[in-house]
Write a protein that holds these residues in place. Sequence first.
Motif, mmCIF file in Angstrom:
data_model
loop_
_atom_site.group_PDB
_atom_site.id
_atom_site.type_symbol
_atom_site.label_atom_id
_atom_site.label_comp_id
_atom_site.label_asym_id
_atom_site.label_seq_id
_atom_site.Cartn_x
_atom_site.Cartn_y
_atom_site.Cartn_z
ATOM 1 N N ALA A 11 -11.263 -1.811 11.123
ATOM 2 C CA ALA A 11 -10.050 -2.303 10.463
ATOM 3 C C ALA A 11 -10.013 -1.875 8.999
ATOM 4 C CB ALA A 11 -9.979 -3.822 10.572
ATOM 5 N N LEU A 12 -11.161 -1.945 8.313
ATOM 6 C CA LEU A 12 -11.211 -1.543 6.909
ATOM 7 C C LEU A 12 -10.977 -0.043 6.751
ATOM 8 C CD1 LEU A 12 -14.245 -3.684 5.666
ATOM 9 C CD2 LEU A 12 -11.815 -4.102 5.284
ATOM 10 N N VAL A 13 -11.557 0.745 7.655
ATOM 11 C CA VAL A 13 -11.346 2.193 7.605
ATOM 12 C C VAL A 13 -9.873 2.521 7.846
ATOM 13 C CG1 VAL A 13 -11.876 4.383 8.743
ATOM 14 C CG2 VAL A 13 -13.708 2.752 8.264
ATOM 15 N N ALA A 14 -9.276 1.845 8.819
ATOM 16 C CA ALA A 14 -7.859 2.074 9.116
ATOM 17 C C ALA A 14 -6.985 1.689 7.934
ATOM 18 C CB ALA A 14 -7.461 1.287 10.362
ATOM 19 N N ALA A 15 -7.319 0.575 7.268
ATOM 20 C CA ALA A 15 -6.545 0.149 6.097
ATOM 21 C C ALA A 15 -6.612 1.197 4.997
ATOM 22 C CB ALA A 15 -7.071 -1.191 5.587
ATOM 23 N N ALA A 16 -7.810 1.718 4.741
ATOM 24 C CA ALA A 16 -7.964 2.754 3.721
ATOM 25 C C ALA A 16 -7.185 4.012 4.102
ATOM 26 C CB ALA A 16 -9.438 3.086 3.525
ATOM 27 N N ALA A 17 -7.189 4.351 5.378
ATOM 28 C CA ALA A 17 -6.472 5.539 5.838
ATOM 29 C C ALA A 17 -4.965 5.367 5.643
ATOM 30 C CB ALA A 17 -6.792 5.807 7.300
ATOM 31 N N VAL A 40 0.034 6.928 2.823
ATOM 32 C CA VAL A 40 1.213 6.565 2.025
ATOM 33 C C VAL A 40 1.143 7.223 0.649
ATOM 34 C CG1 VAL A 40 2.465 4.671 0.939
ATOM 35 C CG2 VAL A 40 1.558 4.395 3.239
ATOM 36 N N ALA A 41 -0.047 7.197 0.025
ATOM 37 C CA ALA A 41 -0.206 7.821 -1.286
ATOM 38 C C ALA A 41 0.052 9.323 -1.201
ATOM 39 C CB ALA A 41 -1.609 7.547 -1.824
ATOM 40 N N PHE A 42 -0.442 9.962 -0.163
ATOM 41 C CA PHE A 42 -0.231 11.407 0.008
ATOM 42 C C PHE A 42 1.252 11.721 0.154
ATOM 43 C CE2 PHE A 42 0.266 15.117 2.809
ATOM 44 C CZ PHE A 42 -0.408 16.073 2.062
ATOM 45 N N ALA A 43 1.967 10.918 0.954
ATOM 46 C CA ALA A 43 3.399 11.151 1.157
ATOM 47 C C ALA A 43 4.173 10.999 -0.146
ATOM 48 C CB ALA A 43 3.933 10.190 2.218
ATOM 49 N N VAL A 44 3.844 9.962 -0.928
ATOM 50 C CA VAL A 44 4.515 9.770 -2.213
ATOM 51 C C VAL A 44 4.154 10.897 -3.179
ATOM 52 C CG1 VAL A 44 4.669 8.257 -4.231
ATOM 53 C CG2 VAL A 44 4.697 7.274 -1.935
ATOM 54 N N GLY A 45 2.900 11.330 -3.144
ATOM 55 C CA GLY A 45 2.473 12.431 -4.004
ATOM 56 C C GLY A 45 3.217 13.714 -3.691
ATOM 57 N N LEU A 51 1.704 -0.628 3.480
ATOM 58 C CA LEU A 51 0.710 -1.225 2.594
ATOM 59 C C LEU A 51 0.454 -2.688 2.958
ATOM 60 C CD1 LEU A 51 1.721 0.274 -0.873
ATOM 61 C CD2 LEU A 51 -0.047 1.058 0.719
ATOM 62 N N ALA A 52 1.521 -3.396 3.346
ATOM 63 C CA ALA A 52 1.341 -4.779 3.791
ATOM 64 C C ALA A 52 0.475 -4.819 5.050
ATOM 65 C CB ALA A 52 2.698 -5.422 4.064
ATOM 66 N N PHE A 53 0.690 -3.872 5.969
ATOM 67 C CA PHE A 53 -0.116 -3.867 7.189
ATOM 68 C C PHE A 53 -1.578 -3.526 6.877
ATOM 69 C CE2 PHE A 53 -1.794 -1.998 11.131
ATOM 70 C CZ PHE A 53 -1.575 -3.077 11.980
ATOM 71 N N ALA A 54 -1.800 -2.642 5.913
ATOM 72 C CA ALA A 54 -3.176 -2.356 5.501
ATOM 73 C C ALA A 54 -3.848 -3.635 5.002
ATOM 74 C CB ALA A 54 -3.187 -1.280 4.418
ATOM 75 N N ALA A 55 -3.105 -4.440 4.233
ATOM 76 C CA ALA A 55 -3.653 -5.717 3.769
ATOM 77 C C ALA A 55 -3.876 -6.675 4.938
ATOM 78 C CB ALA A 55 -2.720 -6.340 2.730
ATOM 79 N N PHE A 56 -2.985 -6.636 5.941
ATOM 80 C CA PHE A 56 -3.208 -7.424 7.167
ATOM 81 C C PHE A 56 -4.587 -7.106 7.743
ATOM 82 C CE2 PHE A 56 1.384 -8.143 8.953
ATOM 83 C CZ PHE A 56 1.724 -8.827 7.802
ATOM 84 N N LEU A 57 -4.889 -5.809 7.835
ATOM 85 C CA LEU A 57 -6.144 -5.377 8.462
ATOM 86 C C LEU A 57 -7.354 -5.829 7.647
ATOM 87 C CD1 LEU A 57 -5.190 -1.761 9.623
ATOM 88 C CD2 LEU A 57 -5.491 -3.799 11.052
ATOM 89 N N VAL A 58 -7.243 -5.787 6.323
ATOM 90 C CA VAL A 58 -8.343 -6.272 5.483
ATOM 91 C C VAL A 58 -8.518 -7.780 5.697
ATOM 92 C CG1 VAL A 58 -9.176 -6.561 3.125
ATOM 93 C CG2 VAL A 58 -7.990 -4.462 3.776
ATOM 94 N N GLY A 59 -7.411 -8.515 5.784
ATOM 95 C CA GLY A 59 -7.488 -9.943 6.060
ATOM 96 C C GLY A 59 -8.077 -10.220 7.432
ATOM 97 N N LEU A 60 -7.720 -9.398 8.405
ATOM 98 C CA LEU A 60 -8.272 -9.539 9.753
ATOM 99 C C LEU A 60 -9.787 -9.361 9.738
ATOM 100 C CD1 LEU A 60 -7.554 -9.739 12.864
ATOM 101 C CD2 LEU A 60 -7.590 -7.243 12.845
ATOM 102 N N GLY A 103 3.865 7.210 -11.110
ATOM 103 C CA GLY A 103 3.299 5.889 -11.365
ATOM 104 C C GLY A 103 3.135 5.092 -10.085
ATOM 105 N N LEU A 104 4.108 5.232 -9.177
ATOM 106 C CA LEU A 104 4.022 4.539 -7.890
ATOM 107 C C LEU A 104 2.824 5.019 -7.097
ATOM 108 C CD1 LEU A 104 5.313 2.582 -5.852
ATOM 109 C CD2 LEU A 104 6.718 4.486 -5.035
ATOM 110 N N LEU A 105 2.564 6.323 -7.119
ATOM 111 C CA LEU A 105 1.407 6.883 -6.431
ATOM 112 C C LEU A 105 0.115 6.270 -6.954
ATOM 113 C CD1 LEU A 105 -0.245 8.964 -4.795
ATOM 114 C CD2 LEU A 105 0.176 10.605 -6.650
ATOM 115 N N VAL A 106 -0.015 6.215 -8.269
ATOM 116 C CA VAL A 106 -1.227 5.636 -8.866
ATOM 117 C C VAL A 106 -1.366 4.177 -8.477
ATOM 118 C CG1 VAL A 106 -2.360 5.063 -11.045
ATOM 119 C CG2 VAL A 106 -1.213 7.271 -10.778
ATOM 120 N N SER A 107 -0.254 3.446 -8.470
ATOM 121 C CA SER A 107 -0.309 2.024 -8.129
ATOM 122 C C SER A 107 -0.678 1.803 -6.670
ATOM 123 C CB SER A 107 1.039 1.370 -8.435
ATOM 124 O OG SER A 107 0.974 -0.023 -8.204
ATOM 125 N N ILE A 108 -0.187 2.647 -5.790
ATOM 126 C CA ILE A 108 -0.512 2.513 -4.374
ATOM 127 C C ILE A 108 -2.026 2.565 -4.171
ATOM 128 C CG2 ILE A 108 -0.419 3.746 -2.156
ATOM 129 C CD1 ILE A 108 2.486 4.486 -2.904
#
Length: 370
Positions: free
Chosen positions: A128-134, A139-144, A199-208, A255-260
Motif C-alpha cells: 500500500a505504501l509503495v502504491a501510494a508513492a507511485a 501525478v507529479a510527472f503528469a503535472v511536470g 492524491l487523496a487515494f494515496a493518503a487513503f492507502l497510507v492510512g490503510l 509550484g503545484l508540482l513541488v507541492s505534490i
Amino acid sequence: MDALRGSALLLILLVNVAFFSSGFAFHLVDDPAHGVLDRLVAGAVELLFAMKAYLLFSFLFGYSFTLQLDSAARRRAAFGPSFRRRLAGLFVLGAVHAVLLFHGDILTTYALLGLVLLAVRRIEPRTALVAAAAIVGVVAFAVGVAAVLGATLVPDEAAALAAGARSTEALRGGLGTVVLEHLHSLPAMLGGLSVQGPLAFAAFLVGLAAGKHRMLAAVHTHENLLRRCEQVGYPVGLAGATVFAIGGGTENLTGLLVSIVTAPFLAAAYAATLLRMFTRWPRVADVLAPAGRLALTNYLGQSLLCLLVFTGVGLGLAGRTSPAGTLLIALAIFAVQVAVSSWWMRRFRYGPVEWALRAWTHRKRPAMRR
C-alpha cells in the motif's frame, strides 16, 4: 484519532473559507482590492495548509476504513454490501452539499474512491505504501510534463479577474443565485479533482497501512517514528510549501508540482506533532475529540455557517472581509463547533448526520441517546 480528525477539520476550514468569502479564489487569482498585508495572510494559508489539510483528513479516512473492517469481522457481518450503502449515502450527501452549500465538496470524491479502497482492502501494508508513492509520482510527472509544455491554469488573467468579480457578486445574491453559481463552478471543480483525487487515494492507502498496524492505538510506542516524521517532514515540507506559496499556489504548475511531492511530508509532520501533543497533554485531545467524532456533521455544518455568513442567504459578506478577518471568522466557527460538539456528545452517541448515515448503512435505527 478523533482529536486528530478534529484538528484536520480546523485546517480544512482555514483553507476552504477563502472560497466562501470571495469568488476570486475559485478562479485562482487574487482579489485586486487586497493589499500587501492581505496577500501575505493569504500566502501564509497557502504555505501552511493548502494541499496539506485534505491529505491529513484522507489519511484518517483510510485508517477508519480498517476499523470498520475489524468491526464487521467481529460481528461476522458481510462488509461489502453495507460499506457500499455507506458510500452511496456519502455520495448523495456530497452531491447535495456541492449544489446547495459548497462547490468544493470532497464527499463525492471520497465516495467514489472508497469503492477502489474496498476493492484493494486485502493489500499488504508495504504494498500500500509503495502504491501510494507511485501514485504521487505519476501525478507529479503528469503535472511536470504539463508545465514543460507551457500549460497554465490561468491562461487569461484579465478574464479570470472578471470571472472572480462576477462570482463574488453572485455569492452575495439569494439562494437561487448561489446555487446557480455552484452549478456553474462544478466543471472546474471536477477538473481540479484530476490532481486532488489521486492524491487523496494515496493518503487513503497510507492510512490503510497505518490502520493495519494499529499505529494510533498506542501512539506512545511509536515515539521514534513520530520524531523522524517531524525531522524530515518539516524541512522538506516547508521548503516545498514556500516554493508553492511564492509561485502563486495552485495557479502555478511548477509550484503545484513541488507541492505534490512535498505536501505529504508536511502533512505527516503535522500529524506527528499533533499526536505527540495529545499524548503529552491529553486534555487537549479531550477538547478536540468530540468535534472529530462529529466530523461529517461538522464538515457540513461549516459549509452551512459559511453560507449564512458570506452569501446573500445570510449576512452577504462575500468580498467584504479581509483574509485576516476571514480567518478570524473561521476560528470563531470552529470554536462554536468544538463547544457544541462537546455538549452533544455528552448526551448522544452520534452526530445527526452520522446517525442518519449509520441508519442507512445498516438498515436499522441505531440508539441515539446515551
